[in-house]
Design an enzyme around this catalytic site. Structure first.
Site, PDB file in Angstrom:
ATOM      1  N   TYR A 158       0.830  -1.203   0.000  1.00 57.27           N
ATOM      2  CA  TYR A 158       0.000   0.000   0.000  1.00 57.27           C
ATOM      3  C   TYR A 158       0.870   1.260   0.000  1.00 57.27           C
ATOM      4  CZ  TYR A 158      -3.845   3.140   1.186  1.00 57.27           C
ATOM      5  OH  TYR A 158      -4.771   4.155   1.177  1.00 57.27           O
ATOM      6  N   LYS A 162       1.061   4.115  -2.931  1.00 55.96           N
ATOM      7  CA  LYS A 162       0.656   5.499  -2.697  1.00 55.96           C
ATOM      8  C   LYS A 162       1.813   6.478  -2.886  1.00 55.96           C
ATOM      9  CE  LYS A 162      -3.666   4.776  -2.043  1.00 55.96           C
ATOM     10  NZ  LYS A 162      -4.648   5.281  -3.032  1.00 55.96           N
TER      11      LYS A 162
END
Length: 278
Positions: A158, A162
């Site tokens: 993640y 991002k």
């Protein structure tokens, strides 16, 4: 309080628009009079998202889309322009998270998170952006995170995705700015959605999130949606290539505790300026 941001009549697409922050963006856009394309992998939630807008007489198009499929994404944006008109804006909110220690992160988990959050994002902004570039106007909002600027245990895929979102956003701001196309990222911290409530222990939300956030709470989805509306509107006409944090102050400092009221000083502690946590 509501403001007229001049979005009425504009055509805006929202990926991940059937739930969470994406859904709130869809509802806010429809309330502002925009023509909204809702794109999501969940057909049942798609129907639920579009039905109230349609019933109220709004212009809405609901399309089942897996953003990891480049061909399907291109087809979806062609359909949007056929049914709703030339694309003025995009909110690329589609995203997933899978949690595991880095030593236990499977290839399948990695591929899913990177595939949706970064590769799928690229396919999405590419399909929208080439239309906007050809037309000489448009605004795009991508979704970064507090994880764009720092790590969190168990979130290797993640955080990588991002961080990549911000790099991609900045590159495209450079490439497309001279064509009249703006692209910015929002960086929410934890936001009060069903996904967060179902996936994160309440004790963490109470003892860590609230304690380390100067504003002392999670974001409301509407607060993130309102930021997206600002970035789509002409009020942000000279803003591009930016990561705009919507995090209640989380990333403002590294040693935050007690909502910013722990001064980490023996002298101030002795003076009674603050007291240590129980």
């Amino acid at each position: 309080m509501h403001y007229d941001l001049g979005l009425a009549g504009r055509t805006v697409a929202v990926t991940g628009g059937a739930s969470g922050i994406g859904l709130r963006c869809v509802q806010t856009l429809a309330g502002a009079g925009a023509k909204v394309a809702v794109l999501d992998v969940n057909r049942e939630q798609l129907d639920a998202a579009g039905a109230p807008i349609r019933a109220a007489g709004g212009a809405v198009l609901a399309l089942d889309l897996d953003v990891r499929d480049a061909g399907a994404t291109e087809d979806a944006f062609a359909r949007i322009e056929t049914d709703l008109g030339p694309l003025d804006g995009l909110i690329a909110a589609a995203g997933v998270a899978r949690s595991a220690p880095a030593t236990m992160l499977t290839p399948e988990m990695w591929d899913l998170v990177i595939g949706v959050n970064l590769t799928g994002l690229f396919y999405t902004v590419q399909a929208a952006g080439k239309r906007m570039v050809a037309r000489g106007r448009g605004a795009i909002v991508t979704f970064g995170s507090t994880s764009s600027v720092g790590g969190q245990a168990g979130r290797a895929a993640y955080c990588a995705s991002k961080a990549g979102v911000v790099g991609l956003t900045r590159d495209l701001a450079i490439e497309w700015g001279s064509y009249g196309v703006r692209i910015n990222a929002v960086g929410p911290s934890l936001t009060d959605t069903p996904m967060v409530r179902n996936g994160i222990p309440q004790k963490f939300l109470d003892d860590i999130v609230a304690d380390r956030t100067p504003l002392g709470r999670m974001a409301d989805p509407q607060e993130v949606a309102d930021t997206c509306m600002f970035l789509l509107s002409d009020l942000s006409s000279y803003i591009t290539g930016t990561l705009l944090m919507v995090d209640g102050g989380v990333t403002a400092g590294a040693f935050t505790a007690q909502k910013g009221r722990d001064f980490s000083s023996k002298a101030m502690l002795a003076q009674g300026i603050y007291r240590e946590r129980d």
